[in-house]
Design a protein around this motif. Structure first.
Motif, PDB file in Angstrom:
ATOM      1  N   TYR A  36       0.893  -1.216  -0.063  1.00 26.08           N
ATOM      2  CA  TYR A  36      -0.166   0.068  -0.155  1.00 26.08           C
ATOM      3  C   TYR A  36       0.869   1.135  -0.079  1.00 26.08           C
ATOM      4  N   PHE A  74      -3.203  -1.345  -2.429  1.00 22.89           N
ATOM      5  CA  PHE A  74      -4.006  -0.464  -1.844  1.00 22.89           C
ATOM      6  C   PHE A  74      -3.576   0.933  -1.796  1.00 22.89           C
ATOM      7  N   CYS A  92      -8.560  -0.490  -3.772  1.00 25.01           N
ATOM      8  CA  CYS A  92      -7.656  -1.798  -3.745  1.00 25.01           C
ATOM      9  C   CYS A  92      -7.905  -2.368  -5.164  1.00 25.01           C
TER      10      CYS A  92
END
Length: 168
Positions: A36, A74, A92
């Motif tokens: 992420y 993400f 996502c």
């Protein structure tokens, strides 16, 4: 556009930090299942570099025996002042055929669900390892209004702490 919504197209993780994170995960017996990053002040749309990185990570971490695909990405957008509420925008996604594919996530908790003791401990350890001058000053103003109703600002000023609490 609104002040504070400037977008840059490229950020890279420091290779030394990436190795340090990998070593720590190996030490703790953890496996990488995704990654992420944030677009702190703009929309969480994948850039071309994000797509290339995701393709590389999917190839690198694909384990046919363990069937660990897909490797997910993400992108969080916590401080875009165009957000309609305090809740952060999140994307996502995976990559298929050089195109980002949104992934639907199952909401396993609600806004009032408290983090587990393990999560609290891990967060505390991370915070303890960040030097004071790298920390966000949570009493600073995030934006001079709380909500956007269409294009109209509503509510009083919102600090970074109030924004964080509202995003949980």
């Amino acid at each position: 556009g609104l002040e504070g919504t400037q977008q840059t197209d490229s950020c890279e993780m420091d290779p030394a930090s990436e190795l340090e994170a990998k070593d720590k995960m190996d030490e703790w017996g953890l496996s990488v299942v995704g990654w992420y990053h944030s677009h702190p002040t703009f929309k969480p749309n994948p850039s071309q570099k994000d797509i290339e990185n995701q393709e590389n990570y999917q190839a690198l971490f694909h384990d046919k025996e363990a069937k660990t695909a897909p490797f997910v990405a993400f992108i969080f957008s916590p401080y875009d002042i165009r957000l309609p509420s305090k809740k952060s925008a999140v994307e996502c996604w995976t990559v298929k055929g050089n195109e980002p594919m949104r992934t639907r996530t199952k909401n396993t908790g609600g806004p009032n669900q408290l983090p587990s003791e393990d999560t609290k401990q891990a967060m505390s350890e991370l915070i303890d390892n960040i030097s004071t001058n790298e920390r966000i000053q949570l009493t600073e103003l995030w934006r001079p209004f709380t909500y956007l109703n269409g294009l109209e600002p509503e509510g009083g000023p919102c600090t970074k702490l109030a924004k964080l609490r509202g995003a949980l």
